[in-house]
Design an enzyme around this catalytic site. Structure first.
Site, short mmCIF file in Angstrom:
data_model
loop_
_atom_site.label_atom_id
_atom_site.label_comp_id
_atom_site.label_asym_id
_atom_site.label_seq_id
_atom_site.Cartn_x
_atom_site.Cartn_y
_atom_site.Cartn_z
N ASP A 360 -85.76 -77.01 -50.55
CA ASP A 360 -86.36 -78.10 -49.79
C ASP A 360 -87.18 -77.56 -48.60
OD1 ASP A 360 -86.86 -80.60 -48.89
OD2 ASP A 360 -84.77 -81.21 -48.71
N ASP A 471 -83.74 -82.21 -57.65
CA ASP A 471 -82.64 -82.78 -56.87
C ASP A 471 -82.66 -84.31 -56.87
OD1 ASP A 471 -80.46 -82.68 -55.17
OD2 ASP A 471 -81.41 -81.38 -53.69
N ASP A 541 -72.59 -78.47 -53.81
CA ASP A 541 -73.08 -77.89 -52.56
C ASP A 541 -72.00 -77.04 -51.91
OD1 ASP A 541 -75.61 -78.76 -52.68
OD2 ASP A 541 -75.44 -80.31 -51.15
C1 DGJ Z 1 -78.93 -80.93 -51.95
C2 DGJ Z 1 -78.76 -79.75 -52.86
O1 DGJ Z 1 -77.56 -79.78 -53.51
C3 DGJ Z 1 -78.92 -78.49 -52.02
O2 DGJ Z 1 -78.68 -77.37 -52.81
C4 DGJ Z 1 -80.31 -78.47 -51.45
O3 DGJ Z 1 -81.24 -78.36 -52.48
C5 DGJ Z 1 -80.55 -79.71 -50.61
N1 DGJ Z 1 -80.24 -80.90 -51.35
C6 DGJ Z 1 -81.98 -79.77 -50.16
O4 DGJ Z 1 -82.28 -80.93 -49.54
#
Ligand code: DGJ
Length: 716
Positions: A360, A471, A541
């Site tokens: 991002d 995403d 995450d």
């Molecule tokens: C959520 C994703 O799971 C992360 O790895 C990352 O790409 C963020 N979004 C970026 O906004």
């Protein structure tokens, strides 16, 4: 193989190890007979008996009631008072639903879906056609067979052959009626950062279930459900599993009656779905994968793994070497800086990493999560000479490039929203809730899809790219569309998911050589629907290895290791370690596709050496991780994790083991390797297959926590 016994009126579907059977009863009903281990005899499974209070049809008599006979599909208010699968509102305004068997067809291959993910390369399909004169609707129920993976997929097609509009209120594509044993329900539950933890509860009288109403399959409940007997282990005993090839709202329910009859259903969520079917129109449900194992949960998982690899994932990528990425997110967040990135790239090359992924923050005015989503042009302040130029520099270093996108979303603070506030999902006269400071684009509207796809294509087509991370960072609510008429607002949720698939199809076709990775705030959309377009998915995450163990173990219940994106990072989410032990993290990442997510320019010499060595090691068994059969270790204590991944021809295996309790020596049972083979590990130690199978394997863990062993067959 599918066959029909004309005399007994019995359909049977055989896969390599299973038989599924049902019969036509009283000419118009379909009674379920058997699903289990392959069998020749189907005698004695069908029984009619009277039950007090069970409604019945006068001409047939009180011995036959839809309330007591196991069926293939159940209909609302038809005399079957259990949890039902199909409900339509017909021209008379009532929702009493009953379809009768009319005819059937058996054909090679399957019905291919145009706008939805589906399982490719079916051997053959049984199509049962039901009719209902009152509503004028024909219902086609499909059973597509995949013999080698012991799977059958189920889906429905409604065809309105009448003159009047009907409304489908419930379209549950898969029902499985079983009876008897003391079953335990196995689901994959959790939350953000704790996805797909294995959750087991005994099946009790009444209704149990999981669902999503979030517009994505969700962190909370995965569209997977299994039942197993109380004696079933990882390697022995019976289990049944269902998995939905769908990424939106779903439900999976298990009902047990007082007399121990069990009904499993899986399909579109009845609370958030309706569909108007005008005269002449058709509606097709997404499909459910169904499997049975008589050899424990490991075999159940292997059936799903083989199905997903051979029939869901794009064959071009499924066994192709996956990139080992350095992803910028945990190291840089939104502070993408070209110069720093180039330093990362140089270091990555030195370490053996092959792909730099810009997460991002590379586009629009995206300096934090409040701004820029929807504006898919390169941020010139961050990439002075553009992305194509940057990509050249990356490739000149001998590396590949990946990039992050979130095409289904928009920030209120964006040029797109300013120009098109009507392009977000919204209910007329109601305010829209935010999620991560963003709104959701109205993908029920083709114009919106076209616009975003074109914008992304224009920006990225001149950039040399090998990888795209896709995403999806919020849950949906107030799901209405300004582009749909009033009477179709109930269709908006499913139409949104179909729109998302349309977008996935268009973008993956526009970049046919690019590997797409799915993502939804980590693993909020980890499902077989997304895997049709994206061969791997960002698992969570939460990259803390202690938390990852449970997440990845649960994920392996339903999805192959090749789909589980696993990065070594610095995250201390669980705070069990005070500083990250990279070798422990690497050991945990062996449960998936390896990558890195940290500031690699600040590694100590010692850690640089570790990373370099890890990548060398990983490359040795990466093909095995993509294609091998996974056996989770059985009889482990709390805090112990582990699996063996065995090559199909048993010529190689990888044993991965972790023990959070800190004991340094342990003997773990090992199954599935070849008892006549002699195996040799990477250090030259010799192991006899027969001895390993009999005695298990003694594991000596490094610092009391983890170990792995990679062996090749030396001789047979
Ligand atoms: C959520 C994703 O799971 C992360 O790895 C990352 O790409 C963020 N979004 C970026 O906004």
């Amino acid at each position: 193989m599918i066959s029909f016994d004309l005399e007994e009126k019995i359909f049977r579907i055989d896969t390599r190890n299973t038989t599924y059977a049902f019969k036509i009863a009283h000419e118009k009903f379909l009674a379920h007979l058997y699903y289990g281990k392959k069998t020749d005899s189907l005698q004695g499974f069908y029984r009619e008996y009277p039950v007090d209070f069970a409604p019945y049809i006068e001409e047939i008599g009180a011995n036959f009631s839809l309330d007591t006979i196991p069926t293939e599909l159940s209909f609302f208010d038809s005399g079957d008072t259990k949890d039902t699968a199909i409900k339509i509102k017909n021209k008379n305004g009532d929702s009493s639903t009953l379809f009768y068997y009319k005819e059937h067809k058996i054909f090679k291959g399957r019905l291919e879906f145009e706008n939805m993910p589906y399982s490719r390369l079916a051997n053959e399909t049984l199509e049962i056609i039901y009719e209902d004169e009152t509503s004028g609707v024909e219902l086609h129920s499909y059973y597509s067979v995949f013999e080698n993976s012991d799977t059958i997929t189920r889906y429905l097609k409604f065809v309105n052959k009448g003159q009047n509009k009907v409304q489908i209120l419930q379209a549950t594509g898969c029902q499985l009626d079983l009876s008897g044993a003391d079953y335990t329900l196995v689901t994959l539950c959790g939350e953000y950062g704790k996805e797909r933890n294995i959750t087991e509860y005994p099946l009790h009288v009444g209704l149990q279930g999981i669902y999503s109403k979030r517009g994505h399959s969700s962190h909370q409940f995965n569209p997977f459900m299994a039942i197993k007997t109380s004696k079933t282990t990882e390697n022995t005993g019976e289990a049944y599993g269902l998995e939905f090839v769908y990424s939106g709202d779903f439900e999976a329910r298990a009902e047990m009656t007082y007399d121990k009859r069990v009904r499993l259903t899986m399909g579109l969520n009845r609370d958030t779905f309706t569909w108007n079917l005008q005269a002449g129109e058709e509606f097709i449900t997404p499909e459910v994968i169904m499997t049975y194992s008589s050899e424990g949960l490991n075999k159940l998982s292997q059936n799903f793994h083989s199905h997903i690899r051979e029939h869901i994932i794009n064959p071009k990528f499924v066994y192709q070497k996956r990139p080992i990425v350095i992803n910028t997110w945990e190291a840089m967040y939104f502070n993408i800086d070209e110069e720093i990135l180039l330093r990362y790239a140089e270091k990555a090359k030195q370490l053996g990493i092959d792909t730099v992924v810009i997460d991002d923050g590379w586009f629009g005015k995206r300096n934090d999560d409040s701004i820029g989503l929807g504006d898919w042009y390169v941020n010139q302040e961050k990439f002075k000479n553009g992305l194509a130029d940057f990509s050249e520099k990356i490739h000149a270093l001998g590396l590949k490039l990946g990039i992050w996108i979130e095409p289904e979303m928009v920030n209120p603070k964006s040029e797109l929203y300013k120009a098109h506030p009507e392009w977000v999902l919204q209910c007329k006269d109601r305010p829209c809730s935010l999620g991560r400071r963003q709104l959701v684009l109205d993908l029920t509207n083709d114009e919106v899809i076209e616009y975003i796809v074109e914008q992304i294509k224009t920006t990225l087509s001149e950039v040399k790219l090998e990888y795209i991370k896709w995403d999806f960072n919020r849950t949906l609510c107030e799901v209405g569309s300004l582009s749909l008429p009033k009477e179709r607002q109930g269709e908006a949720k499913h139409r949104f998911t179909l729109g998302s698939y349309k977008m996935h199809k268009k973008l993956t076709e526009a970049f046919p050589n690019v590997l797409f990775e799915g993502c939804s705030g980590g693993g909020g959309r980890f499902d077989a629907g997304i895997l049709f377009y994206c061969p791997q998915i960002w698992t969570s995450d939460n990259t803390d290895p202690v938390c990852r163990l449970a997440i990845q173990k649960g994920t392996s219940m339903a999805y192959p290791l090749s789909t589980i994106s696993a990065h070594v990072s610095d995250s201390l989410w669980n705070k069990l370690e005070s500083t990250p032990d990279y070798n422990f993290r690497f050991n945990v990442a062996l449960g998936g596709v390896l990558g890195y997510e940290m500031n690699i320019t600040r590694l100590s010499c010692d850690n640089e050496k570790k990373v370099t060595e890890q990548i060398k090691q990983y490359e040795k068994f990466a093909p095995l991780i993509l294609s091998g059969d996974v056996y989770r270790l059985d009889n482990l204590e709390d805090g112990e994790y582990g699996f063996v991944c065995v090559a199909k021809d048993k010529s190689e295996f990888l044993l991965v083991y972790q023990n959070l309790n800190g004991s340094t020596k342990k003997r773990v049972p090992i199954v599935s390797i070849d008892n006549r083979s002699i195996y040799k590990d990477d250090k030259g130690n010799i192991y006899r297959g027969e001895k390993l199978l009999k005695e298990g394997i003694e594991i000596v863990t490094t610092s009391g926590t983890y170990s792995y062993l990679h062996c090749f067959c030396e001789k047979k």
